[in-house]
Design a protein around this motif. Structure first.
Motif, PDB file in Angstrom:
ATOM      1  N   LEU A 216     -23.773 -10.855 -23.328  1.00  0.00           N
ATOM      2  CA  LEU A 216     -22.944 -11.460 -22.282  1.00  0.00           C
ATOM      3  C   LEU A 216     -23.155 -10.759 -20.939  1.00  0.00           C
ATOM      4  N   ALA A 217     -23.312  -9.445 -20.973  1.00  0.00           N
ATOM      5  CA  ALA A 217     -23.481  -8.685 -19.726  1.00  0.00           C
ATOM      6  C   ALA A 217     -24.738  -9.103 -18.978  1.00  0.00           C
ATOM      7  N   GLU A 218     -25.747  -9.572 -19.700  1.00  0.00           N
ATOM      8  CA  GLU A 218     -26.978 -10.028 -19.050  1.00  0.00           C
ATOM      9  C   GLU A 218     -26.716 -11.245 -18.157  1.00  0.00           C
ATOM     10  N   PHE A 219     -25.611 -11.925 -18.392  1.00  0.00           N
ATOM     11  CA  PHE A 219     -25.267 -13.113 -17.603  1.00  0.00           C
ATOM     12  C   PHE A 219     -24.045 -12.861 -16.708  1.00  0.00           C
ATOM     13  N   GLY A 220     -23.688 -11.597 -16.565  1.00  0.00           N
ATOM     14  CA  GLY A 220     -22.557 -11.244 -15.721  1.00  0.00           C
ATOM     15  C   GLY A 220     -21.207 -11.541 -16.331  1.00  0.00           C
ATOM     16  N   ILE A 221     -21.167 -11.715 -17.656  1.00  0.00           N
ATOM     17  CA  ILE A 221     -19.920 -12.016 -18.359  1.00  0.00           C
ATOM     18  C   ILE A 221     -19.395 -10.713 -18.965  1.00  0.00           C
ATOM     19  N   ARG A 222     -18.141 -10.386 -18.677  1.00  0.00           N
ATOM     20  CA  ARG A 222     -17.576  -9.112 -19.112  1.00  0.00           C
ATOM     21  C   ARG A 222     -16.221  -9.330 -19.800  1.00  0.00           C
ATOM     22  N   THR A 223     -15.884  -8.411 -20.689  1.00  0.00           N
ATOM     23  CA  THR A 223     -14.646  -8.526 -21.460  1.00  0.00           C
ATOM     24  C   THR A 223     -13.792  -7.282 -21.306  1.00  0.00           C
ATOM     25  N   ILE A 224     -12.499  -7.450 -21.534  1.00  0.00           N
ATOM     26  CA  ILE A 224     -11.579  -6.318 -21.611  1.00  0.00           C
ATOM     27  C   ILE A 224     -10.453  -6.694 -22.561  1.00  0.00           C
TER      28      ILE A 224
ATOM     29  N   ASN B  90     -31.611 -19.704 -27.953  1.00  0.00           N
ATOM     30  CA  ASN B  90     -31.671 -18.318 -28.445  1.00  0.00           C
ATOM     31  C   ASN B  90     -33.090 -17.884 -28.794  1.00  0.00           C
ATOM     32  N   ASP B  91     -34.093 -18.545 -28.213  1.00  0.00           N
ATOM     33  CA  ASP B  91     -35.461 -18.129 -28.504  1.00  0.00           C
ATOM     34  C   ASP B  91     -35.778 -16.778 -27.872  1.00  0.00           C
ATOM     35  N   SER B  92     -35.337 -16.582 -26.640  1.00  0.00           N
ATOM     36  CA  SER B  92     -35.540 -15.308 -25.955  1.00  0.00           C
ATOM     37  C   SER B  92     -34.563 -15.225 -24.795  1.00  0.00           C
ATOM     38  N   LEU B  93     -34.298 -14.014 -24.358  1.00  0.00           N
ATOM     39  CA  LEU B  93     -33.400 -13.816 -23.227  1.00  0.00           C
ATOM     40  C   LEU B  93     -33.971 -14.455 -21.964  1.00  0.00           C
ATOM     41  N   GLN B  94     -35.281 -14.358 -21.802  1.00  0.00           N
ATOM     42  CA  GLN B  94     -35.926 -14.939 -20.621  1.00  0.00           C
ATOM     43  C   GLN B  94     -35.705 -16.449 -20.564  1.00  0.00           C
ATOM     44  N   GLU B  95     -35.857 -17.108 -21.716  1.00  0.00           N
ATOM     45  CA  GLU B  95     -35.665 -18.563 -21.747  1.00  0.00           C
ATOM     46  C   GLU B  95     -34.190 -18.930 -21.543  1.00  0.00           C
ATOM     47  N   MET B  96     -33.289 -18.121 -22.093  1.00  0.00           N
ATOM     48  CA  MET B  96     -31.870 -18.377 -21.893  1.00  0.00           C
ATOM     49  C   MET B  96     -31.504 -18.305 -20.409  1.00  0.00           C
ATOM     50  N   LYS B  97     -32.037 -17.294 -19.725  1.00  0.00           N
ATOM     51  CA  LYS B  97     -31.735 -17.141 -18.300  1.00  0.00           C
ATOM     52  C   LYS B  97     -32.328 -18.283 -17.486  1.00  0.00           C
ATOM     53  N   ALA B  98     -33.495 -18.762 -17.891  1.00  0.00           N
ATOM     54  CA  ALA B  98     -34.096 -19.897 -17.189  1.00  0.00           C
ATOM     55  C   ALA B  98     -33.236 -21.146 -17.352  1.00  0.00           C
ATOM     56  N   ARG B  99     -32.716 -21.371 -18.564  1.00  0.00           N
ATOM     57  CA  ARG B  99     -31.842 -22.530 -18.791  1.00  0.00           C
ATOM     58  C   ARG B  99     -30.508 -22.356 -18.073  1.00  0.00           C
ATOM     59  N   TRP B 100     -30.021 -21.125 -18.015  1.00  0.00           N
ATOM     60  CA  TRP B 100     -28.792 -20.813 -17.267  1.00  0.00           C
ATOM     61  C   TRP B 100     -28.967 -21.199 -15.799  1.00  0.00           C
ATOM     62  N   ASP B 101     -30.089 -20.775 -15.205  1.00  0.00           N
ATOM     63  CA  ASP B 101     -30.354 -21.076 -13.792  1.00  0.00           C
ATOM     64  C   ASP B 101     -30.490 -22.584 -13.579  1.00  0.00           C
ATOM     65  N   LEU B 102     -31.196 -23.252 -14.499  1.00  0.00           N
ATOM     66  CA  LEU B 102     -31.373 -24.708 -14.381  1.00  0.00           C
ATOM     67  C   LEU B 102     -30.034 -25.437 -14.479  1.00  0.00           C
ATOM     68  N   PHE B 103     -29.193 -25.002 -15.400  1.00  0.00           N
ATOM     69  CA  PHE B 103     -27.863 -25.605 -15.572  1.00  0.00           C
ATOM     70  C   PHE B 103     -27.073 -25.550 -14.265  1.00  0.00           C
ATOM     71  N   HIS B 104     -27.057 -24.388 -13.628  1.00  0.00           N
ATOM     72  CA  HIS B 104     -26.288 -24.240 -12.384  1.00  0.00           C
ATOM     73  C   HIS B 104     -26.940 -25.026 -11.234  1.00  0.00           C
ATOM     74  N   ALA B 105     -28.255 -25.082 -11.224  1.00  0.00           N
ATOM     75  CA  ALA B 105     -28.941 -25.861 -10.180  1.00  0.00           C
ATOM     76  C   ALA B 105     -28.614 -27.347 -10.308  1.00  0.00           C
ATOM     77  N   LEU B 106     -28.638 -27.842 -11.543  1.00  0.00           N
ATOM     78  CA  LEU B 106     -28.315 -29.261 -11.761  1.00  0.00           C
ATOM     79  C   LEU B 106     -26.855 -29.548 -11.459  1.00  0.00           C
TER      80      LEU B 106
END
Length: 256
Positions: free
Chosen positions: A13-21, A236-252
């Protein structure tokens, strides 16, 4: 094991700026209000507190309560709260009952030993208020257009970051009620299974209060479930691919 798995999930989660407490908000029927501040400031407060609350200045009060309860041969329960910040909107689903994120969170948290109730956002308090005091209005703030909600903000978070089974971009807020430990130094009435005669329950040893420990467990259980929803949405294939889909999701989403 669930805490260990949750710790790994929190790293993802931290890789995407998501944090818990996670922290204690009530112990033995006495509320302890969280101190306001940034997540970093609140984490420091939580880690300074011996009972894992966000008000370490009240630790001695609660330690005295625990000591008095121990001398009385009794035990204490309480309520813990978990907050997750930095979530995108759209994790979970509104269309399939068994994949709604609020339902999955409730099941996961209720499966923790001694947890007897779960709330999201206002929780049971929402049933006591009229709709005008429950539902969160929507505003637009252009200064937050690059944030997780694309500028659509709300002055309140009564929904606790979840609507229709999906995250809405606001902080996720989950509370869990933990019952008192059942092994009492002042045993309750019981029955001898052989003779069917009344006798006191057996007692060996028992802690008085495990609510602070429960806050750690529930935080990691929530983190695991949120990470599972994140992986389902972005792959969940790789962190790199997850981040690419994350960026695409927000762009769309911005194009819409």
């Amino acid at each position: 094991m669930r805490v260990a798995a949750g710790a790994l999930a929190r790293q993802l989660l931290a890789e995407f700026g998501i944090r818990t407490i996670g922290y204690v908000v009530e112990l033995g029927g006495v509320a302890v209000e969280p101190q306001p501040g940034t997540l970093d400031a609140q984490l420091q407060l939580r880690d300074r507190s011996e009972i894992y609350s966000l008000d370490p200045g009240r630790d001695e009060e609660f330690k005295s309560l625990i000591d008095a309860t121990r001398k009385a041969g009794d035990t204490l329960g309480g309520v813990v709260e978990v907050r997750v910040e930095g979530l995108p909107f759209g994790l979970g689903t509104h269309s399939q009952w068994d994949r709604k994120l609020d339902g999955r969170l409730a099941q996961a948290v209720m499966a923790v030993q001694a947890i007897k109730g779960v709330e999201i956002g206002l929780g049971f308090e929402a049933a006591r208020r009229p709709g005008s005091q429950v539902h969160d209005p929507i505003h637009y703030d252009p200064s937050q257009a690059d944030g997780p909600t694309l500028g659509y903000v709300r002055p309140t978070n009564n929904a606790g970051g979840l609507e229709a089974g999906m995250t809405n971009g606001q902080p996720l807020v989950v509370r869990a009620a933990k019952k008192p430990i059942s092994t009492l130094a002042k045993p309750l009435d019981s029955v001898n299974l052989k003779t069917k005669q009344a006798e006191s329950a057996a007692y060996e040893r028992s802690d008085v209060c495990a609510v602070p420990a429960a806050s750690v467990i529930v935080e990691n259980v929530v983190a695991f479930e949120v990470a599972r929803a994140l992986v389902e949405k972005f792959g969940n294939d790789s962190l790199q691919e997850m981040k690419a889909r994350w960026d695409l999701f927000h762009a769309l989403a911005r194009q819409r």
